[in-house]
Design an enzyme around this catalytic site. Sequence first.
Site, PDB file in Angstrom:
ATOM      1  N   ARG A   1     -13.025  27.950  23.163  1.00 38.41           N
ATOM      2  CA  ARG A   1     -12.182  27.401  24.198  1.00 38.41           C
ATOM      3  C   ARG A   1     -12.788  27.586  25.759  1.00 38.41           C
ATOM      4  O   ARG A   1     -12.582  26.511  26.499  1.00 38.41           O
ATOM      5  CB  ARG A   1     -10.782  28.135  24.326  1.00 38.41           C
ATOM      6  CG  ARG A   1     -10.099  28.233  23.042  1.00 38.41           C
ATOM      7  CD  ARG A   1      -9.762  26.559  22.657  1.00 38.41           C
ATOM      8  NE  ARG A   1      -8.931  26.537  21.532  1.00 38.41           N
ATOM      9  CZ  ARG A   1      -8.664  25.540  20.753  1.00 38.41           C
ATOM     10  NH1 ARG A   1      -9.160  24.187  21.082  1.00 38.41           N
ATOM     11  NH2 ARG A   1      -7.603  25.310  19.718  1.00 38.41           N
TER      12      ARG A   1
ATOM     13  N   THR B   1     -17.338  23.816  11.183  1.00 42.25           N
ATOM     14  CA  THR B   1     -15.893  23.334  10.712  1.00 42.25           C
ATOM     15  C   THR B   1     -15.913  23.685   9.290  1.00 42.25           C
ATOM     16  O   THR B   1     -16.756  23.295   8.369  1.00 42.25           O
ATOM     17  CB  THR B   1     -15.920  21.752  10.878  1.00 42.25           C
ATOM     18  OG1 THR B   1     -16.254  21.454  12.286  1.00 42.25           O
ATOM     19  CG2 THR B   1     -14.759  21.302  10.368  1.00 42.25           C
TER      20      THR B   1
ATOM     21  N   LYS C   1     -17.137  22.532  19.783  1.00 40.58           N
ATOM     22  CA  LYS C   1     -16.818  22.412  18.286  1.00 40.58           C
ATOM     23  C   LYS C   1     -18.034  22.108  17.374  1.00 40.58           C
ATOM     24  O   LYS C   1     -17.545  21.989  16.265  1.00 40.58           O
ATOM     25  CB  LYS C   1     -15.813  21.240  18.141  1.00 40.58           C
ATOM     26  CG  LYS C   1     -14.319  22.067  18.850  1.00 40.58           C
ATOM     27  CD  LYS C   1     -13.653  20.594  19.038  1.00 40.58           C
ATOM     28  CE  LYS C   1     -12.306  21.091  19.732  1.00 40.58           C
ATOM     29  NZ  LYS C   1     -11.199  21.599  18.833  1.00 40.58           N
TER      30      LYS C   1
ATOM     31  N   ASP D   1     -12.413  13.891  14.320  1.00 39.92           N
ATOM     32  CA  ASP D   1     -11.511  14.686  14.275  1.00 39.92           C
ATOM     33  C   ASP D   1     -10.404  14.067  15.342  1.00 39.92           C
ATOM     34  O   ASP D   1     -10.609  13.756  16.342  1.00 39.92           O
ATOM     35  CB  ASP D   1     -11.773  15.951  14.950  1.00 39.92           C
ATOM     36  CG  ASP D   1     -10.817  17.179  14.862  1.00 39.92           C
ATOM     37  OD1 ASP D   1      -9.762  17.004  13.870  1.00 39.92           O
ATOM     38  OD2 ASP D   1     -10.738  17.996  15.577  1.00 39.92           O
TER      39      ASP D   1
ATOM     40  N   GLU E   1      -2.623  28.077  21.684  1.00 40.00           N
ATOM     41  CA  GLU E   1      -1.251  27.391  21.591  1.00 40.00           C
ATOM     42  C   GLU E   1      -0.180  28.634  21.538  1.00 40.00           C
ATOM     43  O   GLU E   1       0.576  28.979  22.066  1.00 40.00           O
ATOM     44  CB  GLU E   1      -0.853  26.484  20.556  1.00 40.00           C
ATOM     45  CG  GLU E   1       0.005  25.260  20.938  1.00 40.00           C
ATOM     46  CD  GLU E   1      -0.127  24.152  19.805  1.00 40.00           C
ATOM     47  OE1 GLU E   1      -1.117  24.070  19.487  1.00 40.00           O
ATOM     48  OE2 GLU E   1       1.082  23.649  19.675  1.00 40.00           O
TER      49      GLU E   1
ATOM     50  N   ASP F   1     -11.042  23.771  12.189  1.00 37.00           N
ATOM     51  CA  ASP F   1     -11.973  23.248  13.477  1.00 37.00           C
ATOM     52  C   ASP F   1     -12.233  24.462  14.267  1.00 37.00           C
ATOM     53  O   ASP F   1     -11.485  24.653  15.181  1.00 37.00           O
ATOM     54  CB  ASP F   1     -11.405  22.076  13.834  1.00 37.00           C
ATOM     55  CG  ASP F   1     -11.866  21.425  15.011  1.00 37.00           C
ATOM     56  OD1 ASP F   1     -13.267  21.576  15.247  1.00 37.00           O
ATOM     57  OD2 ASP F   1     -11.653  20.921  15.924  1.00 37.00           O
TER      58      ASP F   1
ATOM     59  N   HIS G   1       1.387  19.772  19.466  1.00 37.31           N
ATOM     60  CA  HIS G   1       0.265  20.280  19.675  1.00 37.31           C
ATOM     61  C   HIS G   1      -0.231  19.582  20.994  1.00 37.31           C
ATOM     62  O   HIS G   1      -0.622  20.245  21.845  1.00 37.31           O
ATOM     63  CB  HIS G   1      -0.902  20.333  18.610  1.00 37.31           C
ATOM     64  CG  HIS G   1      -2.250  20.533  19.145  1.00 37.31           C
ATOM     65  ND1 HIS G   1      -2.737  21.971  19.261  1.00 37.31           N
ATOM     66  CD2 HIS G   1      -3.413  19.936  19.249  1.00 37.31           C
ATOM     67  CE1 HIS G   1      -3.694  22.075  19.423  1.00 37.31           C
ATOM     68  NE2 HIS G   1      -4.488  20.869  19.768  1.00 37.31           N
TER      69      HIS G   1
HETATM   70 MN    MN Z   1      -9.455  19.685  16.180  1.00 33.41          MN
END
Ligand code: MN
Length: 426
Positions: A247, A267, A263, A136, A373, A243, A143
């Site tokens: 957080r 996915t 992560k 990734d 974001e 993905d 971003h």
């Molecule tokens: Mn990612």
Amino acid sequence: MEPNNPSLRSFIDVPEHHPFPIQNLPYGVFYRKGSGEFPRVGVAIGDYVLDLSVLEDHGLFEGTPVHGSNVFHSSSLNEFMAMGRDAWRSARQRISELLRDQPGELRDNPELFGKAFVKSEDVELILPVEVGDYTDFYASRHHAFNVGTMFRGPENALMPNWLHLPVGYHGRASSVIVSGVDIHRPVGQTLPAGESSPVFGPSKRLDYEFEMGFFVGPGNKIGEPIPINKTTEHIFGLVIVNDWSARDIQAWEYRPLGPFLAKNFATSISPWVVTLDALEPFATDMDAQDPLPLEYLQGERRTFDIVLETYLQTEKMDKPDRIMVSNFKNLYWSMEQMLAHHSVTGCNMQTGDLLASGTISGPEKESRACLLEMTWKGEEPVKLSSGESRKFLEDGDTVIMTAYCVGNGYRIGFGEVRVKIMPAHT
Ligand code: MN
């Protein structure tokens, strides 16, 4: 006539905004629901799937490298992807010719027609590729700048390396799953605000990331990097990638080696792989990079005009709200640069490797392609038409991602990635 010609029409009826007209011909792997049959390779055409193994059995690929290879009798696209561009192009040409509204061996043979076409609602689509390695990247400047600003302030938003190389990490291939497979909220360690010791429990900050990924066709030998001007020979096609990111787990674990458990639980990808050849009419130049990267990363700066949308539906909503619109063009680093960089050490790329772009945010607020974001760490919740709001995802939420190129009178679509959030396993 070549398969990208906008005037081509199929004898299968395809409405104007449908994602799968005759100009697209994306590849997937499917079986007929309830049939117990072995999965096989198909292409999507309108609301049908064309079973390529049936065409192969009838000798309709004669004169192409695919003939006699049995690659469409496979439960993944890997063998076909390994054959390379000439095989992909000749198969695409043949499939396009067979689907055209003109006299032909498929259109005018009712028995073959009945065996080769299945309604989309009658098939189960499985993961189209046996994913070897998953990498990734972090290739959208918007971003990287937004996330960097949140945690370090605007002056130090981009790390010193960011403008010189496509930053990435090696991800987890085993948990790449196909659209429609629901995921459970992950559990793990987090450090509550103001505390000095971690706690264990379900993630409270579950997020999506809208990315696009590409699959490697032929690989390279270990020790022999892929030069940037040869990279397109190694790229088969693209899928939508979600993905999933926890957080709060990420914030506690990531220093100094980067994302790990935050992560690795899932996915999600779209089931249809749209080929580089189908995207060709939507190619567009990228802006020159400043500073100019090192020579091995200098090449044709090419991207594609692909509209990206994220929809969210809570359990109280009858239909989803569109909460994000972005574009694949918003990436700073190209797929060619990602592949050249990945292999420059001599790392051997293999057929079926998935390389994802990173969150594809643009300059506008509505183009911020993850909730971290878009809500600025949860400070500005997203308001939904149901009167609800979201800082991060809640159990029962469904996230739907779609992507498409807009042509003259037709679209080249990717279908969708649709996943519901289930409660954590306790
Ligand atoms: Mn990612």
